[in-house]
Design an enzyme around this catalytic site. Structure first.
Site, short mmCIF file in Angstrom:
data_model
loop_
_atom_site.label_atom_id
_atom_site.label_comp_id
_atom_site.label_asym_id
_atom_site.label_seq_id
_atom_site.Cartn_x
_atom_site.Cartn_y
_atom_site.Cartn_z
N TRP A 174 0.82 -1.21 0.00
CA TRP A 174 0.00 0.00 0.00
C TRP A 174 0.85 1.26 0.00
CZ3 TRP A 174 -4.17 -1.26 -2.07
CH2 TRP A 174 -4.86 -2.42 -1.72
N ASP A 205 -1.70 6.46 6.23
CA ASP A 205 -2.81 5.60 5.83
C ASP A 205 -3.04 4.65 7.01
OD1 ASP A 205 -4.42 3.57 4.84
OD2 ASP A 205 -3.17 3.11 3.10
N LYS A 234 -12.16 -1.89 6.46
CA LYS A 234 -11.35 -2.84 7.22
C LYS A 234 -11.86 -2.94 8.66
CE LYS A 234 -8.93 -3.16 3.58
NZ LYS A 234 -7.77 -2.45 3.11
C1 LIG Z 1 -7.25 -2.06 1.85
C2 LIG Z 1 -6.21 -1.02 1.97
C3 LIG Z 1 -6.06 -0.02 1.01
C4 LIG Z 1 -6.90 0.04 -0.26
O1 LIG Z 1 -8.18 0.41 0.07
P1 LIG Z 1 -9.26 0.73 -1.07
O2 LIG Z 1 -10.36 1.34 -0.26
O3 LIG Z 1 -9.64 -0.57 -1.69
O4 LIG Z 1 -8.67 1.67 -2.03
C5 LIG Z 1 -5.10 0.94 1.22
N1 LIG Z 1 -4.32 0.93 2.31
C6 LIG Z 1 -4.45 -0.01 3.26
C7 LIG Z 1 -3.57 0.02 4.45
C8 LIG Z 1 -5.39 -1.02 3.11
O5 LIG Z 1 -5.50 -1.97 4.06
#
Ligand SMILES: *Cc1c(COP(=O)(O)O)cnc(C)c1O
Length: 360
Positions: free
Chosen positions: A101, A171, A195
């Site tokens: 990511w 993030d 998540k």
């Molecule tokens: C799942 C995830 C993403 C991607 O998320 P989307 O909403 O599908 O774009 C980005 N960063 C992390 C840490 C993730 O777990």
């Protein structure tokens, strides 16, 4: 009806109480005669929903007044572009790459300016978090970027990097609200809610006000400009109304659990059950350096592909679903977000013990 223990990395389990309450309000939300899916985002009823969600989130995280809370769309991945477009004033940013990511975020940012990868754990398949106490931070860097919990590799920063005064952008998709976050240490923290908080389709971004500007990168789409969203209270266009409503319910559920400090304690207890077993098992092995282990995502392997496939298949049949690991790590991964009850982890460990005995 029977519910399984769902170990998916996302979209993932939500609290049963929240789902039941939403079900009971499906046809007639609080006397409005309609579901939240059917109502205008300009109605007072919906305004109350989004206001209450924001107030509860501010409460949970102790968000200071000089931070805005935005409910956005486009997934966490959309923020990979929005962050540089809004924050790159000097056209330079420092990225720490600890998995897929952050790698993707860095690659996206390269479209908009100069990206320095100032630390990485790629040399050991992202199984650890690099030492971030004395990083070669660029004098011109507009921000330092991290992915705080690495969903795929199961690592987590236990301490935030020393950014030497630069703005930290994180993030937090897969650790959002799993424990307290000290919001003041970040310029921006954001996460896709699918998540640990709610249904896919909502991204929550918490942004310090001085970073919300008009002089963004030329060509920045109106929708990606933080100022557009901040000025309109996340209602510039139609927001993901139903998703925001469910997030609001999860915030209330978290408050009822005792807030984020209580969640952290609960999550530590839960993760320990699994890690303790992995540490003494002769068959299953955790893949992450112990000090950097995530409380949310626990990858583990047997080291024998056939036996791993057998385990995933038998686990699935026994009601432990979505345990297959990410294709880049192999093996298994158990995601044990806030809504996974402790009994779910206990039952999984019992199942693993039985499998180990039968297949020794
Ligand atoms: C799942 C995830 C993403 C991607 O998320 P989307 O909403 O599908 O774009 C980005 N960063 C992390 C840490 C993730 O777990």
């Amino acid at each position: 009806m029977s519910r399984v223990y769902n170990f998916s990395a996302g979209p993932a389990m939500l609290p049963v109480e929240v789902l039941k309450e939403a079900a009971s309000e499906m046809l007639d939300y609080q006397g409005s005669g309609m579901s939240v899916m059917e109502m205008s985002h300009r109605s007072q009823v919906f305004q109350n929903i989004i206001d209450e969600a924001e107030a509860d989130l501010r409460d949970l995280l102790n968000i200071p007044d000089n931070y805005k809370v935005l409910f956005l769309q486009g997934g966490a991945s959309q923020q990979f572009a929005a962050v540089p477009m809004n924050l790159m004033k000097n056209g330079v940013a420092d990225y720490i790459v600890t998995g897929q990511w952050s790698k993707k975020a860095a690659q996206e940012a390269e479209k908009y300016g100069k990206v320095n990868v100032i630390a990485s754990s790629a040399d050991k398949t992202f199984s650890y978090i690099p030492d971030c106490s004395d990083l070669p931070i660029d004098d011109d860097a507009d921000y330092v970027y991290i992915c705080e919990n690495n969903t795929i590799y199961g690592t987590k920063y236990k301490e935030l990097p020393n950014t030497k005064g630069k703005t930290l952008v994180a993030d937090v998709s897969s650790c959002f609200l799993s424990e307290p976050h000290d919001v003041e240490k970040y310029g921006v923290l954001y996460g896709g809610v699918q998540k640990n908080i709610g249904p896919a389709g909502v991204v929550i971004a918490i942004i310090r006000e001085d970073l919300i500007r008009d002089d963004v990168l030329p060509g920045t789409p109106t929708m990606l400009k933080y100022k557009t969203q901040a000025d309109k209270g996340s209602l510039y266009n139609t927001p993901p109304c139903y998703g925001i409503y469910i997030c609001g319910k999860v915030f209330k559920w978290l408050k009822k659990q005792g807030g984020l400090a209580a969640m952290k304690e609960h999550n530590e207890k839960k993760a320990k059950i699994l890690y303790d077993y992995l540490d003494q098992s002769k068959m299953f092995k955790g893949t992450v350096v112990p000090k950097d282990r995530s409380l949310m995502n626990v990858p583990f392997v047997i080291g024998d592909k056939d036996l791993e496939a057998k385990f995933v298949k038998e686990a699935d049949a026994a009601g432990f679903v979505n345990l297959k690991g990410h294709r880049t790590v192999g093996g298994m991964r158990a995601s044990i977000y806030n809504a996974m009850p402790i009994e779910g982890v206990e039952a999984l460990v019992e199942f693993m013990k039985k499998f180990e005995k039968e297949n020794a």
